[in-house]
Scaffold this motif. Structure first.
Motif, PDB file in Angstrom:
ATOM      1  N   GLY A 268       0.797  -1.218   0.000  1.00 41.86           N
ATOM      2  CA  GLY A 268       0.000   0.000   0.000  1.00 41.86           C
ATOM      3  C   GLY A 268       0.830   1.268   0.000  1.00 41.86           C
ATOM      4  O   GLY A 268       0.399   2.302  -0.526  1.00 41.86           O
ATOM      5  N   LYS A 269       2.025   1.213   0.572  1.00 44.42           N
ATOM      6  CA  LYS A 269       2.889   2.400   0.620  1.00 44.42           C
ATOM      7  C   LYS A 269       3.457   2.770  -0.749  1.00 44.42           C
ATOM      8  O   LYS A 269       3.867   3.915  -0.955  1.00 44.42           O
ATOM      9  CB  LYS A 269       4.032   2.160   1.602  1.00 44.42           C
ATOM     10  N   ILE A 270       3.508   1.800  -1.665  1.00 42.32           N
ATOM     11  CA  ILE A 270       4.052   2.079  -3.008  1.00 42.32           C
ATOM     12  C   ILE A 270       2.965   1.924  -4.067  1.00 42.32           C
ATOM     13  O   ILE A 270       3.266   1.686  -5.249  1.00 42.32           O
ATOM     14  CB  ILE A 270       5.248   1.156  -3.323  1.00 42.32           C
ATOM     15  N   ASN A 271       1.688   2.049  -3.662  1.00 41.23           N
ATOM     16  CA  ASN A 271       0.553   1.959  -4.587  1.00 41.23           C
ATOM     17  C   ASN A 271       0.530   0.640  -5.357  1.00 41.23           C
ATOM     18  O   ASN A 271       0.174   0.598  -6.533  1.00 41.23           O
ATOM     19  CB  ASN A 271       0.561   3.139  -5.569  1.00 41.23           C
ATOM     20  N   HIS A 272       0.978  -0.439  -4.702  1.00 42.78           N
ATOM     21  CA  HIS A 272       0.994  -1.783  -5.289  1.00 42.78           C
ATOM     22  C   HIS A 272       1.810  -1.829  -6.584  1.00 42.78           C
ATOM     23  O   HIS A 272       1.454  -2.523  -7.536  1.00 42.78           O
ATOM     24  CB  HIS A 272      -0.430  -2.278  -5.540  1.00 42.78           C
ATOM     25  N   LEU A 273       2.892  -1.063  -6.605  1.00 45.88           N
ATOM     26  CA  LEU A 273       3.794  -1.038  -7.768  1.00 45.88           C
ATOM     27  C   LEU A 273       4.727  -2.245  -7.697  1.00 45.88           C
ATOM     28  O   LEU A 273       5.553  -2.345  -6.789  1.00 45.88           O
ATOM     29  CB  LEU A 273       4.596   0.261  -7.773  1.00 45.88           C
ATOM     30  N   ARG A 274       4.604  -3.160  -8.651  1.00 48.18           N
ATOM     31  CA  ARG A 274       5.431  -4.354  -8.664  1.00 48.18           C
ATOM     32  C   ARG A 274       6.762  -4.046  -9.349  1.00 48.18           C
ATOM     33  O   ARG A 274       6.852  -3.125 -10.157  1.00 48.18           O
ATOM     34  CB  ARG A 274       4.694  -5.487  -9.385  1.00 48.18           C
ATOM     35  N   TYR A 275       7.779  -4.860  -9.024  1.00 50.62           N
ATOM     36  CA  TYR A 275       9.120  -4.512  -9.508  1.00 50.62           C
ATOM     37  C   TYR A 275       9.244  -4.617 -11.023  1.00 50.62           C
ATOM     38  O   TYR A 275      10.037  -3.898 -11.639  1.00 50.62           O
ATOM     39  CB  TYR A 275      10.193  -5.375  -8.821  1.00 50.62           C
ATOM     40  N   ASP A 276       8.472  -5.497 -11.676  1.00 51.10           N
ATOM     41  CA  ASP A 276       8.545  -5.569 -13.141  1.00 51.10           C
ATOM     42  C   ASP A 276       7.881  -4.347 -13.778  1.00 51.10           C
ATOM     43  O   ASP A 276       8.329  -3.874 -14.834  1.00 51.10           O
ATOM     44  CB  ASP A 276       7.912  -6.859 -13.651  1.00 51.10           C
ATOM     45  N   SER A 277       6.827  -3.805 -13.132  1.00 57.24           N
ATOM     46  CA  SER A 277       6.211  -2.565 -13.631  1.00 57.24           C
ATOM     47  C   SER A 277       7.177  -1.396 -13.487  1.00 57.24           C
ATOM     48  O   SER A 277       7.258  -0.524 -14.371  1.00 57.24           O
ATOM     49  CB  SER A 277       4.924  -2.268 -12.872  1.00 57.24           C
ATOM     50  N   LEU A 278       7.924  -1.373 -12.377  1.00 57.54           N
ATOM     51  CA  LEU A 278       8.928  -0.324 -12.178  1.00 57.54           C
ATOM     52  C   LEU A 278      10.029  -0.409 -13.225  1.00 57.54           C
ATOM     53  O   LEU A 278      10.497   0.613 -13.741  1.00 57.54           O
ATOM     54  CB  LEU A 278       9.507  -0.446 -10.768  1.00 57.54           C
ATOM     55  N   ALA A 279      10.440  -1.623 -13.567  1.00 62.36           N
ATOM     56  CA  ALA A 279      11.455  -1.801 -14.614  1.00 62.36           C
ATOM     57  C   ALA A 279      10.940  -1.312 -15.971  1.00 62.36           C
ATOM     58  O   ALA A 279      11.673  -0.675 -16.745  1.00 62.36           O
ATOM     59  CB  ALA A 279      11.864  -3.271 -14.699  1.00 62.36           C
ATOM     60  N   GLN A 280       9.657  -1.584 -16.257  1.00 58.68           N
ATOM     61  CA  GLN A 280       9.061  -1.098 -17.506  1.00 58.68           C
ATOM     62  C   GLN A 280       9.024   0.428 -17.537  1.00 58.68           C
ATOM     63  O   GLN A 280       9.257   1.044 -18.581  1.00 58.68           O
ATOM     64  CB  GLN A 280       7.640  -1.648 -17.644  1.00 58.68           C
ATOM     65  N   MET A 281       8.748   1.052 -16.389  1.00 60.05           N
ATOM     66  CA  MET A 281       8.709   2.515 -16.331  1.00 60.05           C
ATOM     67  C   MET A 281      10.068   3.123 -16.643  1.00 60.05           C
ATOM     68  O   MET A 281      10.169   4.109 -17.380  1.00 60.05           O
ATOM     69  CB  MET A 281       8.240   2.964 -14.951  1.00 60.05           C
ATOM     70  N   LEU A 282      11.122   2.543 -16.067  1.00 60.41           N
ATOM     71  CA  LEU A 282      12.463   3.062 -16.315  1.00 60.41           C
ATOM     72  C   LEU A 282      12.861   2.903 -17.784  1.00 60.41           C
ATOM     73  O   LEU A 282      13.552   3.754 -18.354  1.00 60.41           O
ATOM     74  CB  LEU A 282      13.478   2.345 -15.415  1.00 60.41           C
ATOM     75  N   THR A 283      12.415   1.803 -18.397  1.00 58.01           N
ATOM     76  CA  THR A 283      12.745   1.560 -19.805  1.00 58.01           C
ATOM     77  C   THR A 283      11.940   2.483 -20.718  1.00 58.01           C
ATOM     78  O   THR A 283      12.500   3.120 -21.623  1.00 58.01           O
ATOM     79  CB  THR A 283      12.472   0.090 -20.164  1.00 58.01           C
ATOM     80  N   LEU A 284      10.617   2.553 -20.514  1.00 55.43           N
ATOM     81  CA  LEU A 284       9.772   3.395 -21.360  1.00 55.43           C
ATOM     82  C   LEU A 284      10.079   4.871 -21.171  1.00 55.43           C
ATOM     83  O   LEU A 284       9.913   5.664 -22.096  1.00 55.43           O
ATOM     84  CB  LEU A 284       8.300   3.126 -21.036  1.00 55.43           C
ATOM     85  N   GLY A 285      10.531   5.267 -19.960  1.00 57.97           N
ATOM     86  CA  GLY A 285      10.889   6.657 -19.710  1.00 57.97           C
ATOM     87  C   GLY A 285      12.267   7.043 -20.202  1.00 57.97           C
ATOM     88  O   GLY A 285      12.652   8.210 -20.100  1.00 57.97           O
ATOM     89  N   ASN A 286      13.027   6.065 -20.724  1.00 59.70           N
ATOM     90  CA  ASN A 286      14.379   6.311 -21.264  1.00 59.70           C
ATOM     91  C   ASN A 286      15.264   7.016 -20.233  1.00 59.70           C
ATOM     92  O   ASN A 286      15.946   8.005 -20.520  1.00 59.70           O
ATOM     93  CB  ASN A 286      14.298   7.135 -22.552  1.00 59.70           C
TER      94      ASN A 286
END
Length: 462
Positions: free
Chosen positions: A147-165
């Motif tokens: 709940g503290k990270i809005n249910h952000l899973r680590y693979d979604s975080l990896a996708q964000m870093l990649t898509l955000g360049n």
């Protein structure tokens, strides 16, 4: 543990996974060292020689005839507790559990390995200290406090870093309410090179997870922060810095306070001078006069130290306030350039107003990523961006993750998997033609109702 040495305290008790210990003996060892928790909570490096060679004396062909009735283990809880009190190591306890199990030898080889692994985890007090990273912290937060990270899973975080360049040397805008996990991931990826502007709601940014990364000080030199409450005034041009002081005003306030205090002293001195001296007062004993003089001198010293402390507190408070305002002016100047290389949003707030306002600070042909736990807010955001224009390659995706067990002759997907890792809206900014956007918006409003339907409605009214 070399990076943690400066932040560790001697004899500070650490409680982790129902295990308590002290980290004193871990100082000086490299990351990845495995320690054994001995009596008294001290850590001792585990010897690599004694790797588990448990005697099994054969195995069964299948587990069909094994019944889990709770009577297969001869050792009771009291027996196991007595073994622990004697100081017997966990490996020896596991060996005794195997010897006193009536069904262990009937199990298959795979089931025996699983049993040994389970008992080792329970009775062997081993601690491995690893270097903090984005993957470790994201996995830990998702497993313990999602709940503290809005249910952000680590693979979604990896996708964000990649898509955000996200890369070194870029200028990134980050708006997140994930306890600083996304900010820490961006800082780790950039490696201390480039500029990061964190947009935050409320009174100040939350960086609980960011502090867990253990970044060196120079990583924070190019980290700026700006409140969301002032974004609208910055975009409209009403954000003013005239009211902000150009230099700390500590000297003036301190002088005023000292003048006030000196005035009080002068009035008190005048009052003491104006008091009439009578013959009775001259007959006071020498001892009492000495005591009053000592008390008055102590009072003066106490007042002087208190005044000095108040002055220092005022100066420190004004200095911090002036530095905060100075950084706010610098961040506002960086945002006015409107040349950010990317935008990342992972917030508990509705993403549409956030994205539409923060996209104004992003340069053309730059990526943006928005994370949301639910799909519906991102669908609304997708529709608004299509109507507004100024973006291409707009995509709404859901990340899907399944863990696999990879072992000899028993590799298969795990029985349980994560139900969902959230949704991502990504795209690339382009130059927005405001005239064309306004005309297309008005045409869209006209074409809301098909012409054939309008005709039928008019005929019905006639």
């Amino acid at each position: 543990m070399k990076g943690e040495e400066s932040r560790m305290k001697k004899r500070k008790k650490v409680i982790f996974e129902k295990q308590w210990f002290y980290l004193d003996n871990a100082i000086g060892h490299v990351y990845g060292t495995t320690f054994e928790v001995t009596s008294g909570g001290s850590l001792q490096p585990k010897k690599e020689v004694e790797e588990a060679t448990t005697e099994t004396k054969g195995a069964g062909t299948d587990n069909r005839n094994i019944v889990d009735d709770g009577k297969s283990q001869k050792l009771t809880h009291d027996d196991i507790k007595a073994l622990k009190d004697k100081g017997i190591k966990g490996q020896e306890i596991v060996q005794q559990l195997i010897e006193n199990s009536t069904t262990f030898r009937d199990k298959t080889e795979f089931a025996q390995d699983k049993y040994i692994k389970k008992k080792k985890k329970k009775y062997e007090a081993l601690i491995t200290i690893v270097k903090p990273s984005t993957r470790i912290l994201a996995t830990m937060y998702y497993a313990r406090e999602p709940g503290k990270i809005n249910h952000l899973r680590y693979d979604s975080l990896a996708q964000m870093l990649t898509l955000g360049n996200v890369h070194a040397g870029s200028k990134m805008l980050v708006m997140e309410t994930c306890a600083g996990l996304v900010l820490g991931a961006v800082m780790e990826r950039m490696g201390g090179y480039g500029t990061i502007i964190q947009m935050y709601p409320g009174g100040g940014p939350l960086r609980a997870a960011t502090s867990c990364f253990g970044f060196p000080k120079h990583f924070f030199d190019n980290l700026h922060e700006f409140p969301l409450s002032k974004v609208e005034s910055l975009l409209s041009g009403t954000f003013s810095t005239e009211a902000l002081p150009s230099e700390p005003e500590g000297s003036t306030l301190v002088e005023e306070e000292s003048n006030g205090l000196s005035d009080e002293k002068q009035t008190s001195l005048q009052e003491t001078e104006e008091e009439p001296t009578t013959e009775a007062s001259m007959e006071v004993s020498q001892a009492e006069e000495q005591e009053t003089m000592d008390l008055s001198s102590e009072d003066v010293e106490f007042k002087e130290s208190k005044e000095k402390g108040m002055k220092e507190n005022v100066r420190e408070k004004q200095r911090k306030q002036w530095e905060r305002r100075k950084k706010l002016i610098e961040t506002a100047a960086l945002l006015r350039e409107k040349n950010s290389d990317g935008l990342i949003i992972a917030s508990k707030f509705h993403p549409t107003p956030l994205l539409l306002s923060l996209l104004e600070f992003v340069a053309p042909s730059r990526p943006f990523v928005v994370y949301c736990q639910y799909k519906e807010p991102l669908l609304e955001c997708y529709t608004k961006l299509r109507e507004r224009g100024g973006v291409v390659n707009l995509k709404l995706s859901e990340t899907w993750l399944r863990n696999y067990q990879v072992l000899p002759d028993r590799s298969h997907p795990k029985l349980t998997m994560s139900g969902g890792g959230g949704y991502l809206l990504s795209g690339i900014t382009v130059v927005l033609d405001k005239g064309r956007a306004d005309s297309s918006h008005s045409e869209a409003l006209k074409m809301e109702e098909p012409s054939a339907k309008r005709c039928r409605v008019q005929d019905l009214h006639c």
